[in-house]
Design a protein around this motif. Structure first.
Motif, PDB file in Angstrom:
ATOM      1  N   MET A   1      13.114  -1.179  -9.873  1.00 38.52           N
ATOM      2  CA  MET A   1      13.510  -1.117 -11.272  1.00 38.52           C
ATOM      3  C   MET A   1      14.944  -1.211 -11.325  1.00 38.52           C
ATOM      4  N   SER A   2      15.736  -2.159 -12.053  1.00 39.34           N
ATOM      5  CA  SER A   2      16.987  -2.114 -12.274  1.00 39.34           C
ATOM      6  C   SER A   2      17.603  -1.093 -13.268  1.00 39.34           C
ATOM      7  N   SER A   3      18.728  -0.588 -12.995  1.00 32.08           N
ATOM      8  CA  SER A   3      19.228   0.658 -13.927  1.00 32.08           C
ATOM      9  C   SER A   3      19.247   0.036 -15.322  1.00 32.08           C
ATOM     10  N   VAL A   4      19.680  -1.216 -15.513  1.00 27.36           N
ATOM     11  CA  VAL A   4      19.707  -1.574 -17.000  1.00 27.36           C
ATOM     12  C   VAL A   4      18.347  -1.497 -17.603  1.00 27.36           C
ATOM     13  N   LEU A   5      17.071  -1.999 -16.802  1.00 30.73           N
ATOM     14  CA  LEU A   5      15.987  -1.769 -17.402  1.00 30.73           C
ATOM     15  C   LEU A   5      15.529  -0.236 -17.598  1.00 30.73           C
ATOM     16  N   LYS A   6      15.966   0.660 -16.795  1.00 33.10           N
ATOM     17  CA  LYS A   6      15.465   1.866 -17.146  1.00 33.10           C
ATOM     18  C   LYS A   6      16.319   2.238 -18.436  1.00 33.10           C
ATOM     19  N   ARG A   7      17.410   1.904 -18.455  1.00 32.10           N
ATOM     20  CA  ARG A   7      18.121   2.521 -19.895  1.00 32.10           C
ATOM     21  C   ARG A   7      17.477   1.938 -21.011  1.00 32.10           C
ATOM     22  N   ILE A   8      17.037   0.334 -20.983  1.00 31.77           N
ATOM     23  CA  ILE A   8      16.467  -0.187 -21.974  1.00 31.77           C
ATOM     24  C   ILE A   8      14.856   0.798 -22.226  1.00 31.77           C
ATOM     25  N   GLY A  31       6.052  -9.144 -23.307  1.00 29.15           N
ATOM     26  CA  GLY A  31       5.987  -8.837 -21.921  1.00 29.15           C
ATOM     27  C   GLY A  31       7.603  -9.012 -21.181  1.00 29.15           C
ATOM     28  N   VAL A  32       8.427  -9.521 -21.899  1.00 30.06           N
ATOM     29  CA  VAL A  32       9.818  -9.935 -21.296  1.00 30.06           C
ATOM     30  C   VAL A  32      10.177  -8.459 -20.537  1.00 30.06           C
ATOM     31  N   PHE A  33      10.359  -7.597 -21.348  1.00 26.88           N
ATOM     32  CA  PHE A  33      10.650  -6.194 -20.521  1.00 26.88           C
ATOM     33  C   PHE A  33       9.498  -5.702 -19.614  1.00 26.88           C
ATOM     34  N   THR A  34       8.472  -5.700 -20.121  1.00 30.71           N
ATOM     35  CA  THR A  34       7.214  -4.996 -19.507  1.00 30.71           C
ATOM     36  C   THR A  34       7.167  -5.883 -18.147  1.00 30.71           C
ATOM     37  N   ARG A  35       7.157  -7.231 -18.139  1.00 30.93           N
ATOM     38  CA  ARG A  35       6.864  -7.804 -16.846  1.00 30.93           C
ATOM     39  C   ARG A  35       8.270  -7.354 -15.872  1.00 30.93           C
ATOM     40  N   ALA A  36       9.232  -7.411 -16.450  1.00 32.99           N
ATOM     41  CA  ALA A  36      10.377  -7.047 -15.662  1.00 32.99           C
ATOM     42  C   ALA A  36      10.565  -5.643 -15.369  1.00 32.99           C
ATOM     43  N   LEU A  37      10.114  -4.751 -15.951  1.00 29.25           N
ATOM     44  CA  LEU A  37       9.918  -3.306 -15.583  1.00 29.25           C
ATOM     45  C   LEU A  37       8.880  -3.125 -14.694  1.00 29.25           C
ATOM     46  N   ALA A  38       7.865  -3.773 -14.588  1.00 28.11           N
ATOM     47  CA  ALA A  38       6.783  -3.866 -13.780  1.00 28.11           C
ATOM     48  C   ALA A  38       7.288  -4.473 -12.247  1.00 28.11           C
ATOM     49  N   ASN A  39       7.807  -5.554 -12.375  1.00 24.33           N
ATOM     50  CA  ASN A  39       8.067  -6.372 -11.224  1.00 24.33           C
ATOM     51  C   ASN A  39       9.561  -6.071 -10.496  1.00 24.33           C
ATOM     52  N   GLY A  40      10.330  -5.345 -11.334  1.00 28.66           N
ATOM     53  CA  GLY A  40      11.604  -5.051 -10.793  1.00 28.66           C
ATOM     54  C   GLY A  40      12.523  -6.202 -10.808  1.00 28.66           C
ATOM     55  N   THR A  41      12.460  -7.126 -11.768  1.00 27.14           N
ATOM     56  CA  THR A  41      13.070  -8.531 -12.113  1.00 27.14           C
ATOM     57  C   THR A  41      14.295  -8.238 -13.116  1.00 27.14           C
ATOM     58  N   ASP A  42      15.011  -9.208 -13.043  1.00 25.86           N
ATOM     59  CA  ASP A  42      15.972  -9.320 -14.138  1.00 25.86           C
ATOM     60  C   ASP A  42      15.654 -10.012 -15.291  1.00 25.86           C
ATOM     61  N   ILE A  43      16.234  -9.754 -16.426  1.00 27.60           N
ATOM     62  CA  ILE A  43      16.134 -10.283 -17.743  1.00 27.60           C
ATOM     63  C   ILE A  43      17.273 -10.981 -18.134  1.00 27.60           C
ATOM     64  N   GLN A  44      17.087 -12.144 -19.035  1.00 23.23           N
ATOM     65  CA  GLN A  44      18.159 -13.121 -19.739  1.00 23.23           C
ATOM     66  C   GLN A  44      19.022 -12.251 -20.340  1.00 23.23           C
ATOM     67  N   SER A  45      20.192 -12.563 -20.254  1.00 16.80           N
ATOM     68  CA  SER A  45      21.330 -11.877 -20.980  1.00 16.80           C
ATOM     69  C   SER A  45      21.277 -12.013 -22.479  1.00 16.80           C
ATOM     70  N   LYS A  46      20.592 -12.936 -22.893  1.00 14.38           N
ATOM     71  CA  LYS A  46      20.340 -13.167 -24.356  1.00 14.38           C
ATOM     72  C   LYS A  46      19.642 -11.999 -24.763  1.00 14.38           C
TER      73      LYS A  46
END
Length: 138
Positions: A1-8, A31-46
């Motif tokens: 999980m990315s550090s940014v996602l942890k902070r979110i 699911g935007v954050f949920t999936r990214a958290l689960a999969n350890g992927t990035d999210i869009q800057s928007k």
């Protein structure tokens, strides 16, 4: 999980919301954050921009880089803010008012989510009633 996602996730927890409810408050689809958290992927800057705009009390530097304090210093009332307090409310600080507004916003998100659930359940009930009528008429 990315550090940014942890902070979110920390921000969502601090706001007293699930990640799904938090997604809704910034306009992200479920699911935007949920999936990214689960999969350890990035999210869009928007979504980061939306988060920073919706929750200005959190430091964007902390959110993006993990540097500095999580919360910005409490802002003094803006000059264009035309909120006038009655004498019995003068002791309430801007931060308390802001927090109460956040609670109301969070509750509005919950209400909208519940409205969607109710509509879905009403459609399901209607469908089941039609099926029952068909079975009775056979």
């Amino acid at each position: 999980m990315s550090s940014v996602l942890k902070r979110i996730k920390i921000v969502a927890d601090r706001e007293g919301m699930s990640v799904s409810a938090f997604e809704a408050t910034i306009g992200a689809s479920k699911g935007v954050f949920t999936r990214a958290l689960a999969n350890g992927t990035d999210i869009q800057s928007k979504w980061l921009i939306s988060l920073v705009e919706k929750y200005p009390q959190y430091s964007s530097e902390w959110l993006l880089k993990g540097e500095g304090e999580m919360l910005k210093p409490a802002d003094i009332a803006k000059e264009d803010d035309e909120t006038y307090l009655t004498p019995e409310l003068e002791g309430i600080t801007n931060s308390v008012i802001y927090t109460l507004k956040q609670v109301v916003a969070s509750q509005n998100v919950t209400i909208k989510s519940q409205e969607k659930t109710i509509m879905s359940l009403e459609r399901l009930l209607s469908s089941l009633e039609r099926e029952l009528d068909l079975l009775k008429n056979k």
